[in-house]
Design a protein around this motif. Sequence first.
Motif, PDB file in Angstrom:
ATOM      1  N   ASP A 134      45.761  33.197  39.291  1.00 45.64           N
ATOM      2  CA  ASP A 134      46.132  34.087  38.170  1.00 45.64           C
ATOM      3  C   ASP A 134      45.971  35.566  38.541  1.00 45.64           C
ATOM      4  OD1 ASP A 134      43.421  34.640  38.083  1.00 45.64           O
ATOM      5  OD2 ASP A 134      43.019  33.459  36.290  1.00 45.64           O
ATOM      6  N   GLY A 135      45.646  35.835  39.815  1.00 46.98           N
ATOM      7  CA  GLY A 135      45.600  37.218  40.292  1.00 46.98           C
ATOM      8  C   GLY A 135      44.208  37.836  40.235  1.00 46.98           C
ATOM      9  N   THR A 136      43.255  37.160  39.587  1.00 47.56           N
ATOM     10  CA  THR A 136      41.903  37.724  39.508  1.00 47.56           C
ATOM     11  C   THR A 136      41.120  37.398  40.784  1.00 47.56           C
ATOM     12  OG1 THR A 136      41.092  35.764  38.378  1.00 47.56           O
ATOM     13  CG2 THR A 136      41.781  37.611  36.988  1.00 47.56           C
ATOM     14  N   GLU A 137      40.059  38.156  40.990  1.00 47.72           N
ATOM     15  CA  GLU A 137      39.196  37.898  42.143  1.00 47.72           C
ATOM     16  C   GLU A 137      37.743  37.866  41.677  1.00 47.72           C
ATOM     17  OE1 GLU A 137      40.149  40.000  45.820  1.00 47.72           O
ATOM     18  OE2 GLU A 137      37.996  40.176  46.211  1.00 47.72           O
TER      19      GLU A 137
ATOM     20  N   ARG B 170      39.850  34.453  45.506  1.00 46.45           N
ATOM     21  CA  ARG B 170      41.065  34.920  44.828  1.00 46.45           C
ATOM     22  C   ARG B 170      41.690  33.752  44.083  1.00 46.45           C
ATOM     23  NH1 ARG B 170      44.867  35.859  47.824  1.00 46.45           N
ATOM     24  NH2 ARG B 170      44.061  35.591  49.933  1.00 46.45           N
TER      25      ARG B 170
END
Length: 309
Positions: A216-219, A213
């Motif tokens: 920036d919130g992306t995974e 994770r």
Amino acid sequence: MTEKYAVVVVGGGAAGLSAALVLGRARHRTLVVDAGEPRNAPAAHMQGYLTRDGMPPAEFLALGREEIARYGVELVRDRVVDVARSEEFTVVLAGGRTVQARRLVVATGLKDELPAVAGVAERFGRDVLHCPFCHGWEVRDQPFGVLASSPASVHQALMVSQWSKDVRFFLHTVAEEELPDEDLRRLAAAGVEVVPSEVAGLAVEDDRLTGIRLADGTEHARSVLFLAPRAVPQTGLLEGLGAELHDTPFGAYPVVDATGLTSVPGVWAAGNAIGFAEQVVHAASGGYRAASAIVGDLLMTDLDAAAQV
Ligand SMILES: Cc1cc2nc3c(=O)[nH]c(=O)nc-3n(C[C@H](O)[C@H](O)[C@H](O)COP(=O)(O)OP(=O)(O)OC[C@H]3O[C@@H](n4cnc5c(N)ncnc54)[C@H](O)[C@@H]3O)c2cc1C
């Protein structure tokens, strides 16, 4: 009365036990003091040690302890907290015991300090890994992540590409501009994708790593994460004895000769106590080398003393 040993071995990992085996077989009264925290304890299997490939580390050490006991070597679960040098060495154990030794083997290993990313410590040695030689085969062809801790982490990202063609290199706190052009070219040639964002944590399902994770919130779906722990050499006892150290990118280690003899007469060191890259087979070999040098040293010392009488 203080008990007297020919040799006290500090640390009962591969290096210390190997030294103890050779010393016991050479008929020297030897004591191993072991705090019982070997570096590879988090791993279920030990790889790359010829004939012992895949053996659980704890089983390997238990066999070693059995072998040294056959030759009368004593082993205590304790920690050496101080060593003073005069004619001989006075070795102080945390449990309150004090013993004398003519020679000392320091085989205290090193500690791995993990990056402060949530979840990493719990998974270290399982699917959060540091060493492709130790674990690469077992996780081959899986989606790898590599967590940068410095620009030098490029080397790890390149190395692990030997075991999987799906590697993402998370720059985390390293700026892409810090990477030399040559490194960027090599990463591209190896097919390693560079991801310039901070890592916030791990995604875990059913006790398995499933993703990385980002802040920036992306995974990113990944089942393995390689990283480089900071090596913390366990050199306190050697420093206390005044041993000379030399700096390496992985910490300061004692200056030793080819047998592991430090700059302090009578004190040898082996295994991860002398360097970051000592694998189990090197540690065992270093213990052997130190012990055989000690056997010769004690013999010559005694013969010279006898010849002077
Ligand atoms: C997760 C992981 C997996 C690994 N997998 C592999 C692998 O598959 N194959 C491989 O070859 N290598 C592997 N390694 C590397 C391996 O752990 C080392 O090569 C090996 O442990 C070095 O042996 P050593 O005897 O020098 O130190 P250690 O095994 O760390 O033993 C040192 C011992 O000294 C004790 N000690 C320290 N200070 C004191 C003191 N003051 N008094 C008394 N006792 C003390 C410690 O408690 C410990 O028991 C791995 C490492 C890690 C972290």
